[in-house]
Design a protein around this motif. Structure first.
Motif, PDB file in Angstrom:
ATOM      1  N   GLN A 198       0.830  -1.200   0.000  1.00  0.00           N
ATOM      2  CA  GLN A 198       0.000   0.000   0.000  1.00  0.00           C
ATOM      3  C   GLN A 198       0.866   1.251   0.000  1.00  0.00           C
ATOM      4  O   GLN A 198       1.953   1.263   0.583  1.00  0.00           O
ATOM      5  CB  GLN A 198      -0.918   0.017   1.219  1.00  0.00           C
ATOM      6  N   ASP A 200       2.386   4.027  -9.113  1.00  0.00           N
ATOM      7  CA  ASP A 200       1.077   3.383  -9.212  1.00  0.00           C
ATOM      8  C   ASP A 200       1.037   1.965  -8.632  1.00  0.00           C
ATOM      9  O   ASP A 200      -0.018   1.332  -8.626  1.00  0.00           O
ATOM     10  CB  ASP A 200       0.597   3.358 -10.661  1.00  0.00           C
ATOM     11  N   GLY A 201       2.173   1.434  -8.174  1.00  0.00           N
ATOM     12  CA  GLY A 201       2.193   0.103  -7.577  1.00  0.00           C
ATOM     13  C   GLY A 201       2.195  -1.041  -8.564  1.00  0.00           C
ATOM     14  O   GLY A 201       2.140  -2.211  -8.152  1.00  0.00           O
ATOM     15  N   LYS A 202       2.280  -0.769  -9.847  1.00  0.00           N
ATOM     16  CA  LYS A 202       2.302  -1.845 -10.833  1.00  0.00           C
ATOM     17  C   LYS A 202       3.682  -2.488 -10.877  1.00  0.00           C
ATOM     18  O   LYS A 202       4.699  -1.856 -10.634  1.00  0.00           O
ATOM     19  CB  LYS A 202       1.925  -1.299 -12.219  1.00  0.00           C
ATOM     20  N   GLU A 255      -3.282   6.005  -1.739  1.00  0.00           N
ATOM     21  CA  GLU A 255      -3.094   6.429  -3.124  1.00  0.00           C
ATOM     22  C   GLU A 255      -3.123   5.256  -4.090  1.00  0.00           C
ATOM     23  O   GLU A 255      -3.597   5.389  -5.210  1.00  0.00           O
ATOM     24  CB  GLU A 255      -1.790   7.212  -3.261  1.00  0.00           C
ATOM     25  N   TRP A 256      -2.591   4.109  -3.678  1.00  0.00           N
ATOM     26  CA  TRP A 256      -2.735   2.898  -4.487  1.00  0.00           C
ATOM     27  C   TRP A 256      -2.510   1.680  -3.610  1.00  0.00           C
ATOM     28  O   TRP A 256      -1.984   1.770  -2.507  1.00  0.00           O
ATOM     29  CB  TRP A 256      -1.819   2.884  -5.700  1.00  0.00           C
ATOM     30  N   GLU A 257      -2.921   0.519  -4.154  1.00  0.00           N
ATOM     31  CA  GLU A 257      -2.772  -0.740  -3.436  1.00  0.00           C
ATOM     32  C   GLU A 257      -2.533  -1.853  -4.447  1.00  0.00           C
ATOM     33  O   GLU A 257      -3.202  -1.926  -5.472  1.00  0.00           O
ATOM     34  CB  GLU A 257      -4.036  -1.029  -2.624  1.00  0.00           C
ATOM     35  N   ASN A 258      -1.566  -2.704  -4.163  1.00  0.00           N
ATOM     36  CA  ASN A 258      -1.298  -3.881  -4.984  1.00  0.00           C
ATOM     37  C   ASN A 258      -1.560  -5.106  -4.122  1.00  0.00           C
ATOM     38  O   ASN A 258      -0.883  -5.321  -3.114  1.00  0.00           O
ATOM     39  CB  ASN A 258       0.155  -3.873  -5.489  1.00  0.00           C
TER      40      ASN A 258
END
Length: 390
Positions: free
Chosen positions: A294, A341-343, A304-307
């Protein structure tokens, strides 16, 4: 009062077995998703670096001294130094000590603690022992120094501040601990004026570096629930400082941001983690117990983003290098993610790792900002950079 110490893997197993929801009993890790790598990593060197980590539930941290050297310790009592950019070995010694939590370093000295409750100081240029001091109990994390003090935290909740030149005790702090905790302790965060320590009851204290008096305190999480298992809120990941803020996270609790100077809470978010976090580009990165990676806004705490594509793979704490983020998993893979973006950006198998099934990654990744270092359980130390286009 008798305290019980549970390895984190055992505790997670107990939680799963106590669930009434059959779907929650399926604890299989997800298969790795395929993706097109957007960056290539270059392994610039790899060296055998001592005995590595044994099967005990400790975390053998590796240390950089800021002068181009990296240091490792192994469970058989060996300590090594290497040139951080080339991997060239500087010195290697066998201390014959049961090292318990890896090494810490300042400008001139390498420090480690033992299961026997001693702190040792070695000359960083030669490996020669400078002093050793007995303290109260096991030292399960690396001692930390600001050049004047070296601070060690022990499994019985005590904090010891020692003179870096002589090992003489300057002050100590004693903190009551819960009946049941997860085995492990966070290292202190030591600055010129502060010694910031996280404890197994979810509390963080700032102590004066000069005399150990309390400057401020706050709770990342408060114990809740009917059973002692439910009430575990250990902070086993070392808090981090980024600018004027301090960030910390607890098991079965929260991640939180506070003012470093006053201890005033800026924000808290529900999350469970046993590892240190990382901060960069206005974000705070967290690896949770269920392997969510996260990113929270460092100022507001907004997610802001989560993987969640590494679900139940037992991911380690994150580290920042270049413009990326890296975590390991319990199967020996290193996953590289975009900070933005966590990608996924890249993935590789850590060299020299012991083959496990759903193991817990215990040796933290390390970075100087540009180079990523891995230290496998088997004692293989490796360095990676982002491969540039020629």
């Amino acid at each position: 009062m008798l305290r019980y110490l549970l390895p984190i893997a055992v505790f997670i197993s107990l939680l799963g077995c106590s669930s009434k929801n059959e779907k929650e009993l399926d604890l299989e890790a997800v298969d790795l998703v395929k993706f097109e790598a957007s960056v290539k990593l270059n392994r610039i060197w790899s060296r055998k670096a001592g005995s590595g980590q044994d099967n005990r539930y400790t975390r053998f941290s590796v240390a950089l001294d800021g002068q181009g050297n990296i240091y490792t310790a192994g469970y058989k009592g060996d300590v090594q130094s290497f040139e951080a950019n080339t991997g060239k070995k500087g010195w290697s010694i066998n201390t014959d000590e049961p090292i318990s939590g890896g090494v810490g370093v300042d400008t001139n000295t390498v420090y480690f603690g033992t299961y026997n409750g001693t702190v040792h100081a070695l000359d960083s240029r030669s490996g020669e022992q400078l002093w050793q001091v007995e303290i109260s109990s096991e030292v399960l994390s690396a001692p930390v120094s600001n050049g004047d003090l070296v601070v060690a935290t022990t499994i019985d909740g005590r904090v010891f501040a020692l003179d870096t030149k002589t090992g003489e005790q300057r002050w100590s702090y004693d903190h009551a601990l819960p009946v049941l905790t997860v085995r492990g302790t966070a290292s202190a965060v030591v600055t010129a004026s502060q010694v910031i320590v996280a404890f197994d009851n979810g509390q963080v204290l700032s102590l004066s570096a000069s005399d150990g008096s309390t400057q401020w305190e706050f709770r990342v999480a408060r114990p809740q629930g009917r059973t002692e298992l439910d009430r575990i809120v250990d902070i086993d990941g070392t808090p981090i400082i980024d600018g004027g803020y301090l960030y910390a996270g607890s098991f079965q609790g929260n991640v939180a941001a506070v003012s470093r100077g006053s201890g005033r809470v800026m924000w808290t978010k529900a999350a469970s983690t046993s590892y240190s976090m990382a901060a960069a580009q206005g974000k705070v990165f967290v690896s949770t117990e269920d392997s969510r990676i996260q990113a929270f806004n460092a100022i507001t705490g907004e997610l802001e983003w989560e993987n969640f594509e590494l679900k139940r793979r037992n991911t380690s704490g994150p580290v920042v290098f270049d413009s990326f983020l890296a975590v390991t998993d319990g199967y020996g893979y290193v996953h590289v993610l975009n900070q933005s973006d966590g990608k996924f950006a890249a993935r590789f198998k850590m060299p020299g790792g012991k083959q496990r099934s759903r193991g817990m990654p215990r040796i933290p990744l390390l970075s100087d900002g540009e180079i990523l270092y891995t230290y496998a359980d088997g004692g293989k130390l490796s360095a990676y950079t982002v491969k540039t286009e020629e």
